[in-house]
Design a protein around this motif. Structure first.
Motif, PDB file in Angstrom:
ATOM      1  N   PRO A 122      41.011  14.120 -69.663  1.00  0.00           N
ATOM      2  CA  PRO A 122      39.699  13.715 -69.139  1.00  0.00           C
ATOM      3  C   PRO A 122      39.834  13.163 -67.722  1.00  0.00           C
ATOM      4  O   PRO A 122      40.728  12.362 -67.439  1.00  0.00           O
ATOM      5  CB  PRO A 122      39.261  12.613 -70.109  1.00  0.00           C
ATOM      6  CG  PRO A 122      40.028  12.868 -71.363  1.00  0.00           C
ATOM      7  CD  PRO A 122      41.350  13.433 -70.924  1.00  0.00           C
ATOM      8  N   ALA A 123      38.952  13.583 -66.832  1.00  0.00           N
ATOM      9  CA  ALA A 123      39.034  13.145 -65.441  1.00  0.00           C
ATOM     10  C   ALA A 123      38.954  11.625 -65.327  1.00  0.00           C
ATOM     11  O   ALA A 123      39.631  11.016 -64.493  1.00  0.00           O
ATOM     12  CB  ALA A 123      37.917  13.796 -64.624  1.00  0.00           C
ATOM     13  N   GLY A 124      38.126  11.015 -66.185  1.00  0.00           N
ATOM     14  CA  GLY A 124      37.980   9.564 -66.143  1.00  0.00           C
ATOM     15  C   GLY A 124      39.245   8.819 -66.505  1.00  0.00           C
ATOM     16  O   GLY A 124      39.407   7.642 -66.157  1.00  0.00           O
ATOM     17  N   GLN A 125      40.142   9.488 -67.202  1.00  0.00           N
ATOM     18  CA  GLN A 125      41.403   8.879 -67.603  1.00  0.00           C
ATOM     19  C   GLN A 125      42.329   8.697 -66.403  1.00  0.00           C
ATOM     20  O   GLN A 125      43.166   7.790 -66.384  1.00  0.00           O
ATOM     21  CB  GLN A 125      42.066   9.782 -68.641  1.00  0.00           C
ATOM     22  CG  GLN A 125      43.032   9.113 -69.585  1.00  0.00           C
ATOM     23  CD  GLN A 125      43.486  10.105 -70.648  1.00  0.00           C
ATOM     24  OE1 GLN A 125      44.511  10.758 -70.497  1.00  0.00           O
ATOM     25  NE2 GLN A 125      42.718  10.217 -71.714  1.00  0.00           N
ATOM     26  N   MET A 152      42.739  -1.471 -73.283  1.00  0.00           N
ATOM     27  CA  MET A 152      41.522  -2.214 -72.983  1.00  0.00           C
ATOM     28  C   MET A 152      41.716  -3.663 -73.397  1.00  0.00           C
ATOM     29  O   MET A 152      42.543  -3.976 -74.257  1.00  0.00           O
ATOM     30  CB  MET A 152      40.311  -1.636 -73.713  1.00  0.00           C
ATOM     31  CG  MET A 152      40.362  -1.787 -75.228  1.00  0.00           C
ATOM     32  SD  MET A 152      38.777  -1.451 -76.019  1.00  0.00           S
ATOM     33  CE  MET A 152      37.819  -2.866 -75.476  1.00  0.00           C
ATOM     34  N   THR A 153      40.986  -4.534 -72.746  1.00  0.00           N
ATOM     35  CA  THR A 153      41.007  -5.935 -73.150  1.00  0.00           C
ATOM     36  C   THR A 153      39.784  -6.232 -74.004  1.00  0.00           C
ATOM     37  O   THR A 153      38.732  -5.591 -73.878  1.00  0.00           O
ATOM     38  CB  THR A 153      41.017  -6.884 -71.943  1.00  0.00           C
ATOM     39  OG1 THR A 153      39.835  -6.675 -71.170  1.00  0.00           O
ATOM     40  CG2 THR A 153      42.238  -6.659 -71.080  1.00  0.00           C
ATOM     41  N   SER A 312      39.679  -1.852 -68.761  1.00  0.00           N
ATOM     42  CA  SER A 312      40.386  -0.784 -69.473  1.00  0.00           C
ATOM     43  C   SER A 312      41.117   0.040 -68.431  1.00  0.00           C
ATOM     44  O   SER A 312      40.490   0.599 -67.525  1.00  0.00           O
ATOM     45  CB  SER A 312      39.406   0.090 -70.255  1.00  0.00           C
ATOM     46  OG  SER A 312      40.080   1.155 -70.886  1.00  0.00           O
ATOM     47  N   SER A 313      42.408   0.098 -68.552  1.00  0.00           N
ATOM     48  CA  SER A 313      43.165   0.762 -67.499  1.00  0.00           C
ATOM     49  C   SER A 313      44.430   1.397 -68.045  1.00  0.00           C
ATOM     50  O   SER A 313      44.889   1.042 -69.139  1.00  0.00           O
ATOM     51  CB  SER A 313      43.536  -0.248 -66.397  1.00  0.00           C
ATOM     52  OG  SER A 313      44.356  -1.270 -66.913  1.00  0.00           O
ATOM     53  N   ASP A 389      38.634  -1.199 -64.085  1.00  0.00           N
ATOM     54  CA  ASP A 389      40.024  -1.514 -63.794  1.00  0.00           C
ATOM     55  C   ASP A 389      40.149  -3.038 -63.741  1.00  0.00           C
ATOM     56  O   ASP A 389      39.149  -3.770 -63.731  1.00  0.00           O
ATOM     57  CB  ASP A 389      40.448  -0.875 -62.480  1.00  0.00           C
ATOM     58  CG  ASP A 389      41.959  -0.836 -62.288  1.00  0.00           C
ATOM     59  OD1 ASP A 389      42.684  -1.289 -63.191  1.00  0.00           O
ATOM     60  OD2 ASP A 389      42.403  -0.363 -61.234  1.00  0.00           O
ATOM     61  N   PHE A 390      41.370  -3.541 -63.701  1.00  0.00           N
ATOM     62  CA  PHE A 390      41.624  -4.975 -63.706  1.00  0.00           C
ATOM     63  C   PHE A 390      41.379  -5.535 -62.313  1.00  0.00           C
ATOM     64  O   PHE A 390      41.849  -4.979 -61.314  1.00  0.00           O
ATOM     65  CB  PHE A 390      43.067  -5.218 -64.149  1.00  0.00           C
ATOM     66  CG  PHE A 390      43.440  -6.648 -64.387  1.00  0.00           C
ATOM     67  CD1 PHE A 390      42.488  -7.615 -64.661  1.00  0.00           C
ATOM     68  CD2 PHE A 390      44.776  -7.025 -64.355  1.00  0.00           C
ATOM     69  CE1 PHE A 390      42.843  -8.934 -64.890  1.00  0.00           C
ATOM     70  CE2 PHE A 390      45.153  -8.337 -64.589  1.00  0.00           C
ATOM     71  CZ  PHE A 390      44.185  -9.299 -64.848  1.00  0.00           C
TER      72      PHE A 390
END
Length: 434
Positions: A122-125, A152-153, A312-313, A389-390
């Protein structure tokens, strides 16, 4: 051996396909058959990369790993120096990639993307791992890293302590979370176990609160260094004020500024604290070492039924521009995402989604486990398209020079919400101007 054979066949087929379409054969990265030693730089205290390396050597005996480990804070500071040396790592845990790309210290993975078929992911990944030439902005441009998994947190909770305050299910709104913390405090239970020494662990609840009060897109714009982006927004101010309220209410340990990450984990597993803001990478640890004692939920939205947003990263690994074995390292990163046994290790040990092509099934997990709950939370986050992202990854030094000292001051009563965001934004702009 069956997995190894399938992998070899897939690479062979891919190579033929590329040759047919491009007119010339593009050899996909492999580790070959000669002895290879992958120079590897991993993060201390997290067993997943080492477990994956051990499994890889079982399947490909000609490949071994020379592993060095260091603390996250040290990696943030030392990665540029380590990657600039002649014996630069083949594989390296990279907390932030923008400055490394700007200084030409990481391998551009665009050719590997094509040869190994990473367009199936997936591109979002992969979006957080793309950087434009020169190091900014992030989120577009060439690929410079891959995730060993995609974490993910959220919020862990102690089931026994939750029962003592009558909490029978995870909070569904921020108000319900506040109420649970207040009940815990009244009952003599520490509401939240959190570390804040070295690298500020209070950045985790702060970013979760940011996701509750506002949309994730402006936060990602700031992290990705988009022109004009700022962390000092009205929504983020509300989040910082809410965090300051938790601090003043005594919801965190009084000695939070003296607690390191691994001390937090020991104290939390030992029963200190109802909640803990942390990542799903601890799910496997809790399932193994504290079976049935803990649960996990996604940070609730401001109101019940609202959009969920959370950090989530990727567990980002890059390949040094000076690496001696870059093709073998790329092959390893592809294997981690596709190999059945590697994916199982990723879930069992890492507790996070292994990523990879969308047609690959998630490994089975034990019903009722923390890992099952964290994977379900990840599905909710994906449905709401709420991944951030963090905030510590905005620049190579913003965690050490911005978030950590200012959040430590807030815990010590020497900083307020407005001052926190203003100071971090000033530091951010200073770093981008260099």
């Amino acid at each position: 051996m069956r997995n190894q054979s399938r992998h070899a066949l897939r690479i062979a087929a891919l190579t033929l396909s590329v040759a047919a379409t491009a007119g010339t054969a593009m050899a996909a990265p492999t580790c070959g058959t000669d002895p290879v030693v992958l120079n590897s730089y991993f993060e201390t205290g997290f067993p997943l990369p080492t477990r994956l390396a051990e499994e890889f050597t079982k399947q490909f005996p000609n490949v071994t790993f020379d592993i060095k480990e260091d603390q996250f804070a040290n990696m943030m500071e030392n990665s540029p120096r380590i990657l600039s040396e002649d014996n630069a790592p083949d594989l390296i845990r990279v907390p932030s990639i923008t400055d490394l790309v700007a200084n030409n210290l990481l391998r551009n993975l665009d050719d590997d993307f094509t040869a190994l078929g990473w367009d199936q992911f997936p591109a979002g990944q992969l979006v957080q791992l793309r950087v434009e030439e020169g190091g900014r902005p992030r989120g577009t441009g060439s690929l410079y890293g891959m995730g060993l998994n995609y974490s993910m947190t959220g919020v862990f909770y102690n089931k026994e302590l939750a029962a003592k305050i009558g909490m029978t299910e995870p909070p569904k709104s921020l108000a319900e979370l506040d109420a649970a913390m207040a009940k815990a405090k009244e009952a003599g239970i520490l509401p939240v176990m959190q570390w804040n020494k070295g690298t500020a662990g209070l950045a985790f609840p702060l970013q979760n609160l940011m996701g509750a009060y506002g949309a994730p897109e402006p936060i990602n714009d700031w992290i990705f260094q988009k022109d004009g982006a700022t962390i000092n927004t009205p929504d983020n101010l509300k989040a910082a004020e809410h965090l300051d309220g938790w601090i003043k209410a005594g919801y965190f340990p009084s000695d939070a500024n003296a607690i390191e990450y691994f001390q937090m984990m020991s104290r939390y597993i030992g029963g200190e604290g109802l909640f803990m803001f942390n990542g799903d990478w601890e799910s496997g640890n809790l399932d193994t070492n504290a079976k049935d004692k803990f649960g996990f939920f996604i940070m609730p939205s401001l109101e019940d039924g609202g959009r969920h947003a959370s950090m989530s990263s990727p567990l980002t690994y890059g390949i040094g521009a000076k690496a001696a074995n870059p093709e073998c390292a790329a092959f390893f990163l592809d294997w981690v995402a596709r190999n059945e046994q590697a994916r199982a290790i990723n879930v069992e040990v890492g507790g996070s989604n292994p990523g990879g092509p969308t047609d690959l099934p998630l490994p089975a997990v034990e019903p009722g486990s923390v890992t099952e709950q964290s994977l379900a939370a990840g599905a909710t986050l994906a449905k709401d398209n709420g991944a951030m992202d963090f905030i510590a990854n905005a620049t190579g030094a913003i965690f050490a020079a911005g978030w950590t000292p200012e959040l430590q001051k807030m815990v010590g009563g020497q900083q307020n919400a407005t001052g926190l965001l203003e100071a971090v934004q000033r530091e951010y702009e200073t770093q981008l101007s260099r």
